[in-house]
Design a protein around this motif. Structure first.
Motif, PDB file in Angstrom:
ATOM      1  N   TYR A  39       0.861  -1.180   0.000  1.00 48.84           N
ATOM      2  CA  TYR A  39       0.000   0.000   0.000  1.00 48.84           C
ATOM      3  C   TYR A  39       0.893   1.224   0.000  1.00 48.84           C
ATOM      4  O   TYR A  39       1.828   1.312   0.800  1.00 48.84           O
ATOM      5  CB  TYR A  39      -0.909   0.002   1.236  1.00 48.84           C
ATOM      6  CG  TYR A  39      -1.910  -1.126   1.201  1.00 48.84           C
ATOM      7  CD1 TYR A  39      -3.213  -0.889   0.772  1.00 48.84           C
ATOM      8  CD2 TYR A  39      -1.541  -2.410   1.568  1.00 48.84           C
ATOM      9  CE1 TYR A  39      -4.137  -1.933   0.731  1.00 48.84           C
ATOM     10  CE2 TYR A  39      -2.463  -3.453   1.517  1.00 48.84           C
ATOM     11  CZ  TYR A  39      -3.747  -3.209   1.096  1.00 48.84           C
ATOM     12  OH  TYR A  39      -4.647  -4.233   1.036  1.00 48.84           O
ATOM     13  N   PHE A  40       0.594   2.173  -0.887  1.00 49.30           N
ATOM     14  CA  PHE A  40       1.420   3.367  -1.018  1.00 49.30           C
ATOM     15  C   PHE A  40       0.640   4.611  -0.607  1.00 49.30           C
ATOM     16  O   PHE A  40      -0.571   4.705  -0.810  1.00 49.30           O
ATOM     17  CB  PHE A  40       1.893   3.527  -2.472  1.00 49.30           C
ATOM     18  CG  PHE A  40       2.898   2.480  -2.878  1.00 49.30           C
ATOM     19  CD1 PHE A  40       4.245   2.651  -2.587  1.00 49.30           C
ATOM     20  CD2 PHE A  40       2.496   1.330  -3.529  1.00 49.30           C
ATOM     21  CE1 PHE A  40       5.172   1.687  -2.951  1.00 49.30           C
ATOM     22  CE2 PHE A  40       3.416   0.365  -3.899  1.00 49.30           C
ATOM     23  CZ  PHE A  40       4.761   0.539  -3.606  1.00 49.30           C
ATOM     24  N   GLY A  41       1.364   5.562  -0.047  1.00 49.92           N
ATOM     25  CA  GLY A  41       0.793   6.838   0.332  1.00 49.92           C
ATOM     26  C   GLY A  41       1.587   7.971  -0.279  1.00 49.92           C
ATOM     27  O   GLY A  41       2.729   7.799  -0.715  1.00 49.92           O
ATOM     28  N   GLN A  42       0.960   9.148  -0.300  1.00 48.49           N
ATOM     29  CA  GLN A  42       1.597  10.365  -0.792  1.00 48.49           C
ATOM     30  C   GLN A  42       1.121  11.514   0.086  1.00 48.49           C
ATOM     31  O   GLN A  42      -0.089  11.698   0.271  1.00 48.49           O
ATOM     32  CB  GLN A  42       1.224  10.617  -2.257  1.00 48.49           C
ATOM     33  CG  GLN A  42       1.844  11.875  -2.820  1.00 48.49           C
ATOM     34  CD  GLN A  42       1.356  12.157  -4.229  1.00 48.49           C
ATOM     35  OE1 GLN A  42       0.197  11.987  -4.548  1.00 48.49           O
ATOM     36  NE2 GLN A  42       2.259  12.599  -5.076  1.00 48.49           N
ATOM     37  N   GLY A  48      -2.585   4.263  -3.335  1.00 46.34           N
ATOM     38  CA  GLY A  48      -2.940   3.081  -4.114  1.00 46.34           C
ATOM     39  C   GLY A  48      -2.317   1.834  -3.526  1.00 46.34           C
ATOM     40  O   GLY A  48      -1.585   1.883  -2.542  1.00 46.34           O
ATOM     41  N   VAL A  49      -2.630   0.706  -4.161  1.00 46.86           N
ATOM     42  CA  VAL A  49      -2.135  -0.587  -3.704  1.00 46.86           C
ATOM     43  C   VAL A  49      -1.702  -1.395  -4.920  1.00 46.86           C
ATOM     44  O   VAL A  49      -2.319  -1.300  -5.992  1.00 46.86           O
ATOM     45  CB  VAL A  49      -3.221  -1.341  -2.888  1.00 46.86           C
ATOM     46  CG1 VAL A  49      -4.488  -1.534  -3.700  1.00 46.86           C
ATOM     47  CG2 VAL A  49      -2.693  -2.670  -2.364  1.00 46.86           C
ATOM     48  N   GLU A  50      -0.634  -2.172  -4.745  1.00 46.11           N
ATOM     49  CA  GLU A  50      -0.175  -3.022  -5.838  1.00 46.11           C
ATOM     50  C   GLU A  50       0.193  -4.390  -5.287  1.00 46.11           C
ATOM     51  O   GLU A  50       0.865  -4.501  -4.271  1.00 46.11           O
ATOM     52  CB  GLU A  50       1.026  -2.409  -6.562  1.00 46.11           C
ATOM     53  CG  GLU A  50       1.365  -3.147  -7.837  1.00 46.11           C
ATOM     54  CD  GLU A  50       1.868  -2.223  -8.922  1.00 46.11           C
ATOM     55  OE1 GLU A  50       1.369  -2.323 -10.056  1.00 46.11           O
ATOM     56  OE2 GLU A  50       2.758  -1.403  -8.640  1.00 46.11           O
ATOM     57  N   GLU A 116       5.914   3.579   0.829  1.00 44.15           N
ATOM     58  CA  GLU A 116       5.244   2.368   1.274  1.00 44.15           C
ATOM     59  C   GLU A 116       4.630   2.635   2.643  1.00 44.15           C
ATOM     60  O   GLU A 116       5.324   3.003   3.585  1.00 44.15           O
ATOM     61  CB  GLU A 116       6.244   1.218   1.356  1.00 44.15           C
ATOM     62  CG  GLU A 116       5.653  -0.080   1.825  1.00 44.15           C
ATOM     63  CD  GLU A 116       6.690  -1.178   1.974  1.00 44.15           C
ATOM     64  OE1 GLU A 116       6.392  -2.128   2.712  1.00 44.15           O
ATOM     65  OE2 GLU A 116       7.786  -1.100   1.373  1.00 44.15           O
ATOM     66  N   ALA A 117       3.320   2.466   2.743  1.00 44.44           N
ATOM     67  CA  ALA A 117       2.616   2.728   3.990  1.00 44.44           C
ATOM     68  C   ALA A 117       2.331   1.446   4.752  1.00 44.44           C
ATOM     69  O   ALA A 117       2.235   1.459   5.977  1.00 44.44           O
ATOM     70  CB  ALA A 117       1.306   3.465   3.703  1.00 44.44           C
ATOM     71  N   GLN A 118       2.175   0.341   4.019  1.00 44.75           N
ATOM     72  CA  GLN A 118       1.816  -0.932   4.644  1.00 44.75           C
ATOM     73  C   GLN A 118       2.121  -2.038   3.657  1.00 44.75           C
ATOM     74  O   GLN A 118       2.114  -1.822   2.447  1.00 44.75           O
ATOM     75  CB  GLN A 118       0.328  -0.923   4.986  1.00 44.75           C
ATOM     76  CG  GLN A 118      -0.209  -2.204   5.559  1.00 44.75           C
ATOM     77  CD  GLN A 118      -1.727  -2.157   5.718  1.00 44.75           C
ATOM     78  OE1 GLN A 118      -2.358  -1.129   5.530  1.00 44.75           O
ATOM     79  NE2 GLN A 118      -2.310  -3.286   6.048  1.00 44.75           N
TER      80      GLN A 118
END
Length: 133
Positions: A39-42, A48-50, A116-118
């Motif tokens: 999970y990505f943050g800005q 978003g998630v990949e 990367e947030a999670q």
């Protein structure tokens, strides 16, 4: 005196996060991401998630349940993604940091830096195709 200057320079380089960091190459990126969902943050917000599958396949979503399948590859030191709905490569530089990955969008470096947030090893939630009347 020379030794003191070298020590001071080393301390300064270590104090600036990412200053001396090298981007991950394809093998390093593959070893880090394969089998994971990241999970990505800005700017403190969810982005978003990949999901990173075998054979460098990926599945991306802007956290809206709409998923796009694609592949990634290494090109000139960057990690590039091509998705089913867009054949234009989306190229990023990934850096491994203490709290996870930092990604810089190289197509327009001023536009997007993600963090990367999670991470987990669970598949993403993707909604089925919309069926209209």
């Amino acid at each position: 005196m020379k030794h003191t200057l070298k020590s001071a320079a080393l301390v300064m380089l270590m104090a600036v996060p990412g200053f001396a960091a090298e981007p991950m190459n394809g093998a390093q990126f593959e070893a880090y991401v394969t089998g994971k969902t990241l999970y990505f943050g800005q700017n403190g917000q969810a982005y978003g998630v990949e999901e990173y599958l075998e054979d460098r396949r990926v599945r991306w979503s802007f956290l809206d349940g709409q998923c796009k399948d694609g592949v990634w590859y290494e090109d000139q030191g960057m990690i590039c993604f091509v998705y089913e709905d867009n054949s234009t490569p989306q190229c990023w530089s990934f850096f491994k940091e203490a709290n996870g990955l930092r990604a810089i969008f190289e197509n327009d470096p001023n536009a997007t830096t993600l963090y990367e947030a999670q991470q987990n090893d669970e598949p993403m939630m993707c909604l089925g195709p919309e069926i209209g009347v």
